[in-house]
Write a protein that holds these residues in place. Structure first.
Motif, PDB file in Angstrom:
ATOM      1  N   TYR A 120       0.834  -1.192   0.000  1.00  0.00           N
ATOM      2  CA  TYR A 120       0.000   0.000   0.000  1.00  0.00           C
ATOM      3  C   TYR A 120       0.875   1.251   0.000  1.00  0.00           C
ATOM      4  O   TYR A 120       1.879   1.337   0.718  1.00  0.00           O
ATOM      5  CB  TYR A 120      -0.929   0.004   1.220  1.00  0.00           C
ATOM      6  N   TYR A 121       0.455   2.223  -0.804  1.00  0.00           N
ATOM      7  CA  TYR A 121       1.212   3.464  -0.968  1.00  0.00           C
ATOM      8  C   TYR A 121       0.285   4.671  -0.867  1.00  0.00           C
ATOM      9  O   TYR A 121      -0.880   4.613  -1.259  1.00  0.00           O
ATOM     10  CB  TYR A 121       1.901   3.498  -2.341  1.00  0.00           C
ATOM     11  N   LEU A 122       0.845   5.769  -0.353  1.00  0.00           N
ATOM     12  CA  LEU A 122       0.157   7.044  -0.410  1.00  0.00           C
ATOM     13  C   LEU A 122       0.620   7.753  -1.677  1.00  0.00           C
ATOM     14  O   LEU A 122       1.826   7.984  -1.862  1.00  0.00           O
ATOM     15  CB  LEU A 122       0.472   7.901   0.820  1.00  0.00           C
ATOM     16  N   LEU A 123      -0.312   8.078  -2.545  1.00  0.00           N
ATOM     17  CA  LEU A 123       0.024   8.716  -3.817  1.00  0.00           C
ATOM     18  C   LEU A 123      -0.029  10.230  -3.638  1.00  0.00           C
ATOM     19  O   LEU A 123      -1.065  10.796  -3.281  1.00  0.00           O
ATOM     20  CB  LEU A 123      -0.944   8.266  -4.905  1.00  0.00           C
ATOM     21  N   VAL A 124       1.107  10.898  -3.899  1.00  0.00           N
ATOM     22  CA  VAL A 124       1.224  12.347  -3.726  1.00  0.00           C
ATOM     23  C   VAL A 124       1.621  12.967  -5.059  1.00  0.00           C
ATOM     24  O   VAL A 124       2.524  12.478  -5.744  1.00  0.00           O
ATOM     25  CB  VAL A 124       2.268  12.701  -2.645  1.00  0.00           C
ATOM     26  N   GLU A 125       0.938  14.062  -5.419  1.00  0.00           N
ATOM     27  CA  GLU A 125       1.197  14.760  -6.682  1.00  0.00           C
ATOM     28  C   GLU A 125       1.973  16.041  -6.413  1.00  0.00           C
ATOM     29  O   GLU A 125       1.699  16.766  -5.460  1.00  0.00           O
ATOM     30  CB  GLU A 125      -0.130  15.091  -7.369  1.00  0.00           C
ATOM     31  N   TYR A 126       2.958  16.344  -7.307  1.00  0.00           N
ATOM     32  CA  TYR A 126       3.775  17.549  -7.156  1.00  0.00           C
ATOM     33  C   TYR A 126       3.542  18.527  -8.306  1.00  0.00           C
ATOM     34  O   TYR A 126       2.647  18.339  -9.136  1.00  0.00           O
ATOM     35  CB  TYR A 126       5.247  17.166  -6.994  1.00  0.00           C
ATOM     36  N   ALA A 127       4.365  19.577  -8.379  1.00  0.00           N
ATOM     37  CA  ALA A 127       4.069  20.765  -9.184  1.00  0.00           C
ATOM     38  C   ALA A 127       3.814  20.477 -10.662  1.00  0.00           C
ATOM     39  O   ALA A 127       2.891  21.031 -11.251  1.00  0.00           O
ATOM     40  CB  ALA A 127       5.194  21.782  -9.033  1.00  0.00           C
ATOM     41  N   LYS A 128       4.602  19.659 -11.271  1.00  0.00           N
ATOM     42  CA  LYS A 128       4.449  19.396 -12.705  1.00  0.00           C
ATOM     43  C   LYS A 128       3.674  18.118 -12.979  1.00  0.00           C
ATOM     44  O   LYS A 128       3.794  17.528 -14.052  1.00  0.00           O
ATOM     45  CB  LYS A 128       5.832  19.317 -13.362  1.00  0.00           C
ATOM     46  N   GLY A 129       2.884  17.709 -12.009  1.00  0.00           N
ATOM     47  CA  GLY A 129       2.125  16.481 -12.176  1.00  0.00           C
ATOM     48  C   GLY A 129       2.912  15.242 -11.820  1.00  0.00           C
ATOM     49  O   GLY A 129       2.413  14.123 -12.002  1.00  0.00           O
ATOM     50  N   GLU A 130       4.148  15.421 -11.296  1.00  0.00           N
ATOM     51  CA  GLU A 130       4.925  14.249 -10.904  1.00  0.00           C
ATOM     52  C   GLU A 130       4.227  13.528  -9.766  1.00  0.00           C
ATOM     53  O   GLU A 130       3.620  14.141  -8.909  1.00  0.00           O
ATOM     54  CB  GLU A 130       6.344  14.645 -10.447  1.00  0.00           C
ATOM     55  N   LYS A 131       4.344  12.217  -9.763  1.00  0.00           N
ATOM     56  CA  LYS A 131       3.697  11.393  -8.745  1.00  0.00           C
ATOM     57  C   LYS A 131       4.757  10.735  -7.868  1.00  0.00           C
ATOM     58  O   LYS A 131       5.769  10.223  -8.357  1.00  0.00           O
ATOM     59  CB  LYS A 131       2.823  10.308  -9.394  1.00  0.00           C
ATOM     60  N   LEU A 132       4.492  10.758  -6.569  1.00  0.00           N
ATOM     61  CA  LEU A 132       5.373  10.100  -5.613  1.00  0.00           C
ATOM     62  C   LEU A 132       4.572   9.044  -4.870  1.00  0.00           C
ATOM     63  O   LEU A 132       3.518   9.331  -4.310  1.00  0.00           O
ATOM     64  CB  LEU A 132       5.935  11.118  -4.613  1.00  0.00           C
ATOM     65  N   PHE A 133       5.053   7.805  -4.889  1.00  0.00           N
ATOM     66  CA  PHE A 133       4.410   6.707  -4.170  1.00  0.00           C
ATOM     67  C   PHE A 133       5.162   6.502  -2.852  1.00  0.00           C
ATOM     68  O   PHE A 133       6.312   6.065  -2.849  1.00  0.00           O
ATOM     69  CB  PHE A 133       4.418   5.427  -5.006  1.00  0.00           C
TER      70      PHE A 133
END
Length: 652
Positions: free
Chosen positions: A168-181
Motif C-alpha cells: 500500500y502506498y500514499l500517492l502524492v502529486e507535485y508541481a508538474k504532475g509528478e507522482k510520488l508513491f
C-alpha cells in the motif's frame, strides 16, 4: 375509400418532483431539469461550485447538460449526463483526469452533513501499526509535506502488487504532475500541511534543490528561536521546591473509594502527575482528555496530595455553574477527610465571601473552587501550592500568569479537551509536559451529529424523541436579549413539554435555582446560552440543539456537544445554521471539523485542526508566520526540536 390514419400522441413524460430540503433519488431516464436539480442540491446544503470542478464531498457543479455531484458515500464524484431534461447516464469519475470509473443505475441524495467520507481508511492489516486536550488525518486533496520532497497534494491510497504480495502506498502529486508513491511504512516522513490562515503554498518541484534550500533557510531562522526556548527551559529547570510526599494511607483510601475503574490512559496520566509532584521541579503539565473522560477526578487526587503536603490548592474554572458543580464533587469525595473545601463565586453573598476570604488568608481553607474571582485584589492565600486551570482555553494568558506570580514555584495543571493552539505549541516544543487521557469510559457511546439548516419540524421531532425516552435536552440560543422569547416560542410549539431558560447574566441565585431544577428533572428542556459548555455534567441530558452553530468557535462547539451522552445513553447533537445560509470559509471549516471529530477522544485532533483553521499563530510572542508557511506546522516543529537538541549537544 382510404382509411384515415389514427395519430396517437404520447403523453409528456412526468418530471421528477423535488421538494425543497427533502432527500430524493435520481435514476437513469428520469426527467428533471439541471436547474431544478441545482435548486434541490442547494436546499440540501451542497456547495455550488458554478463552473468549477468539484474537489470534495458536499460540492456540485452544473455545466450545461452535465452535473457533477460529490456524494458522501462515494470516494469519487458522480456525473449526470442530460439530454434535454432526461438523465441519459450516471457514472463515477476520477476527479483528476475525469475518466469514467463505474456506471450507476441510480443515486440517493440526502442532506449533506459535512461528514468526512474522505478521511484515510488504512487497510486492515496496517491499523495497529500506523495509528498516529500527533499526525493529522489526511483526506483526498489535502496538502502534505514530505521531508525529502516538499509540499505536494495527497491523492489517494493505492494498492500495488510487488513480488506477488499487495503493498500500500500514499500517492502524492507535485508541481508538474509528478507522482510520488510513499510506502505506508514511511508514513513518518509525511505530514499534513498546516500553515497560516489565508495562505496557500505552491506545490514543490521534484528533482530540484529548491526544497533543500527552503529547509536550510527555515532551519537557520529557527536557531534564534531555539536559543530562546533553551533559555526558558533553563529558567524552568532552575526553579525548585521541596517534593510532596509519596502516597499516604489517606491517598490510597480516597482513590479506592472511586466507584469506577480508571482507564489505562487515566492511570498513566495520574502517575505522570504524581511523578511531577514528588520531584523537586514545579509542575507545568497540560492534561488533555475528551469531555467526560475523567480529568476532574485526576485533578482532585492531585489536589488532595498537595493538601497533605501542607499547601493550599485552587481550582480555577470559567463559569459559576461549573464552580458550583466542582464544589459539590470535591465536597462529596473528600467528606471522610479533615479537608475544608470552599467555593468562591458570585453565588455567595457578601457575608459568605468574607468568611471564605478570611479562611484563605489564615490557611484554614485547603481547597478553593473559584471563577476568576480568585484573581481579585482582596483574595490572599497563605500557602498556595497548586493551581488547576479547568478549560484553560476559556482564560487569557494574563489570568493564568497572575496566579503564577503569587508563588514562583507554583505547580500548575491545566485541563482541556481542546487545547488552544498556543498551548499546543508549548506542549509540543517541550516547554510544557503533556498527558493524554485517550480512553473512553466503559459503556460510553460517541455522540451522533446532525449538521444542517434550521428546521422547525426537526427541532420538534428531536425534542419529542428525547423526552419520550425519559431524557432531557438543551436548546442553545446564544443571545441573552431574546432567550426568553425563544423559550416561549418553543413552549407554543410543544405545549406538553416543560421549558425553562438560563444565561450567565441572570442573578446568581436565579441561575443556581434553574440549574438545580434541571438537574432534578423538574422540567424537560433547558433553553440556554453557551454557558452550559463549561464542564456541566447532567447525565440525563442526551440531546443538544444549537441554533446558529456557524457563529461558535470550534472549541465551544466541541464543549457544548460534550454536554450530552455522558452516561451509557446515546447522545445526539443538532448543529443548525439559518435556512438559506450556506456555510463558507472558516465557519464551514469549523462545522466540518466538528463533524469529523465524531469519535470519542477526538479533542486533541480537533486542536490540531483548529491550528489549520486559525493558522499556526506565533510562538514566544515572536511572529513565525513566514517560517511556518514555508514548510507547514508539523515539519516546523520537527526542525525546531532538531535545532534545540543540536544546541543542547553543543552546550554540553
Amino acid at each position: 375509400m382510404a382509411r384515415k390514419r389514427l395519430i396517437v400522441s404520447k403523453p409528456a413524460p412526468t418530471p421528477l418532483r423535488l421538494q425543497r430540503g427533502e432527500a430524493f433519488s435520481v435514476r437513469i431516464k428520469d426527467f428533471l431539469s439541471p436547474e431544478d436539480l441545482k435548486r434541490a442540491l442547494i436546499s440540501l446544503a451542497y456547495e455550488n461550485m458554478n463552473l468549477s470542478q468539484v474537489e470534495r464531498p458536499g460540492q456540485f457543479s452544473v455545466r450545461g447538460g452535465v452535473v457533477d455531484i460529490w456524494l458522501e458515500r462515494y470516494q469519487s464524484p458522480v456525473r449526470l449526463d442530460f439530454f434535454g431534461n432526461k438523465v441519459e447516464s450516471l457514472h463515477l469519475f476520477d476527479p483528476l483526469d475525469h475518466s469514467p470509473k463505474r456506471n450507476l443505475n441510480s443515486i440517493d441524495i440526502f442532506r449533506y452533513l459535512f461528514t468526512s467520507s474522505m478521511a484515510v481508511k488504512w487497510p486492515k492489516d496496517y491499523l495497529s501499526k500506523f495509528e498516529r486536550l500527533l499526525i493529522s488525518d489526511i483526506r483526498a486533496g489535502d496538502l502534505v509535506v514530505h521531508i525529502d520532497h516538499g509540499i505536494g497534494r495527497f491523492l489517494r491510497i493505492e494498492e500495488r502488487n510487488l513480488e506477488g504480495r499487495p503493498r500500500y502506498y500514499l500517492l502524492v502529486e507535485y508541481a508538474k504532475g509528478e507522482k510520488l508513491f510513499v510506502p505506508v511504512q514511511q508514513i513518518d516522513r509525511l505530514s499534513k500541511y498546516i500553515g497560516v490562515k489565508g495562505y496557500r503554498p505552491q506545490l514543490s518541484f521534484m528533482g530540484t534543490a529548491a526544497w533543500e534550500r527552503t529547509k536550510s533557510k527555515v532551519s537557520a531562522d529557527l536557531v534564534s528561536i531555539a536559543k530562546d526556548l533553551l533559555k526558558l527551559y533553563a529558567q524552568r529547570e532552575a526553579k525548585t521546591r521541596p517534593p510532596f510526599p509519596e502516597d499516604s494511607a489517606w491517598q490510597k483510601e480516597l482513590e479506592s473509594a472511586f466507584p469506577f475503574q480508571l482507564t489505562p490512559s487515566q492511570e498513566r496520566s495520574l502517575q505522570e502527575i504524581k511523578s511531577d509532584l514528588v520531584s523537586t521541579r514545579p509542575m507545568d503539565r497540560l492534561l488533555v482528555g475528551d469531555v467526560g473522560f475523567g480529568k476532574t477526578e485526576l485533578a482532585l487526587r492531585a489536589a488532595f496530595k498537595v493538601v497533605q503536603g501542607g499547601f493550599q490548592a485552587v481550582i480555577m474554572v470559567p463559569t459559576t455553574i461549573l464552580a458550583e458543580q466542582h464544589y459539590f464533587t470535591f465536597k462529596e469525595r473528600l467528606r471522610p477527610f479533615p479537608i475544608r473545601v470552599e467555593v468562591l463565586s458570585r453565588f455567595q453573598d457578601h457575608a459568605a465571601q468574607s468568611k471564605i476570604l478570611s479562611g484563605l488568608e489564615s490557611g484554614e481553607v485547603d481547597i478553593l473552587i473559584s471563577t476568576q474571582r480568585v484573581l481579585s485584589a482582596d483574595v490572599r492565600l497563605r500557602r498556595l501550592g497548586f493551581l488547576v486551570i479547568d478549560e484553560e482555553h476559556r482564560f487569557g494568558v494574563l489570568h493564568k500568569e497572575k496566579l503564577k506570580k503569587l508563588r514562583s514555584e507554583l505547580d500548575v495543571l491545566s485541563l482541556s479537551a481542546t487545547p488552544i493552539p498556543r498551548s499546543l505549541h508549548l506542549a509540543l516544543t517541550k516547554l510544557r509536559d503533556i498527558s493524554l487521557v485517550s480512553d473512553a469510559p466503559e459503556g460510553r457511546l460517541a455522540v451522533k451529529n446532525y449538521i444542517g439548516p434550521y428546521d422547525t419540524d426537526l427541532v420538534v421531532t428531536a425534542i419529542r424523541r428525547e423526552v419520550a425516552n425519559g431524557g432531557q435536552a438543551y436548546f442553545v440560543h446564544n443571545r441573552v436579549q431574546s432567550i426568553a422569547g425563544e423559550a416561549e416560542k418553543l413552549r407554543k410549539l410543544l405545549p406538553d413539554i416543560s421549558f425553562e431558560f438560563a444565561h450567565g447574566e441572570m442573578p446568581g441565585r436565579d441561575l443556581e435555582k434553574v440549574m438545580r431544577s434541571f438537574l432534578n428533572h423538574d422540567f424537560d428542556v433547558l433553553v440556554c446560552t453557551s454557558i452550559i459548555g463549561s464542564g456541566l455534567d447532567i447525565t440525563n441530558a442526551n440531546s443538544v440543539i444549537v441554533k446558529d452553530s456557524h457563529r461558535f468557535g470550534l472549541a465551544d462547539l466541541y464543549q457544548i456537544r460534550g454536554r450530552v451522552g455522558r452516561s451509557v445513553q446515546q447522545g445526539y447533537a443538532y448543529l443548525l445554521y439559518p435556512r438559506g445560509y450556506i456555510p463558507k470559509g472558516s465557519s464551514r471549516d469549523r462545522l466540518e471539523a466538528i463533524s469529523e471529530a465524531s469519535e470519542l477522544g477526538s479533542g486533541f485532533n480537533l486542536a490540531e485542526r483548529d491550528l489549520e483553521i486559525r493558522g499556526a499563530g506565533n510562538l514566544l510572542g515572536v511572529e513565525q508566520h513566514g517560517t511556518v508557511s514555508l514548510v507547514g506546522f508539523e515539519l516546523y516543529l520537527q526542525l525546531l526540536n532538531r535545532a534545540v537538541d543540536s544546541l543542547r549537544l553543543k552546550r554540553a
